[in-house]
Design a protein around this motif. Sequence first.
Motif, short mmCIF file in Angstrom:
data_model
loop_
_atom_site.label_atom_id
_atom_site.label_comp_id
_atom_site.label_asym_id
_atom_site.label_seq_id
_atom_site.Cartn_x
_atom_site.Cartn_y
_atom_site.Cartn_z
N ILE A 11 0.84 -1.20 0.00
CA ILE A 11 0.00 0.00 0.00
C ILE A 11 0.88 1.25 0.00
O ILE A 11 0.61 2.22 -0.73
N GLU A 12 1.93 1.23 0.80
CA GLU A 12 2.86 2.36 0.85
C GLU A 12 3.48 2.63 -0.52
O GLU A 12 3.56 3.78 -0.96
N ALA A 13 3.89 1.59 -1.21
CA ALA A 13 4.48 1.75 -2.54
C ALA A 13 3.48 2.38 -3.50
O ALA A 13 3.84 3.23 -4.32
N TYR A 14 2.23 2.00 -3.38
CA TYR A 14 1.18 2.60 -4.22
C TYR A 14 1.02 4.08 -3.88
O TYR A 14 0.96 4.93 -4.79
N LEU A 15 0.97 4.41 -2.60
CA LEU A 15 0.79 5.80 -2.19
C LEU A 15 1.98 6.67 -2.59
O LEU A 15 1.82 7.86 -2.84
N HIS A 16 3.16 6.09 -2.68
CA HIS A 16 4.36 6.81 -3.09
C HIS A 16 4.55 6.79 -4.61
O HIS A 16 5.58 7.25 -5.10
N HIS A 17 3.58 6.26 -5.32
CA HIS A 17 3.63 6.16 -6.79
C HIS A 17 4.81 5.33 -7.28
O HIS A 17 5.33 5.55 -8.37
#
Length: 85
Positions: A11-17
């Motif tokens: 999820i973090e990787a998604y939020l950080h693009h």
Amino acid sequence: MITKKTTAEKIEAYLHHETTLAQLVEWSENAMQEGDFDLKDATAISSVISRLGVADVKTFGLSWDECEALLHQLGYSAHVEVTAT
């Protein structure tokens, strides 16, 4: 084995693009098929991953608030940092 930390990192990787929504959905679909969840947290992990698996459907989407709630289910929180570009 998929843990709360592994899921939160996705999820973090998604939020950080760093990963796209399509990649996040694909990972979650594969994770559900494999079902190799940490047994002590399997309910929370499968709940979050199930939700991520439908994030590419227009009616479901994936908002910031939902990401925060999913991270909270995993025992994590999200913080925003604003920097000049």
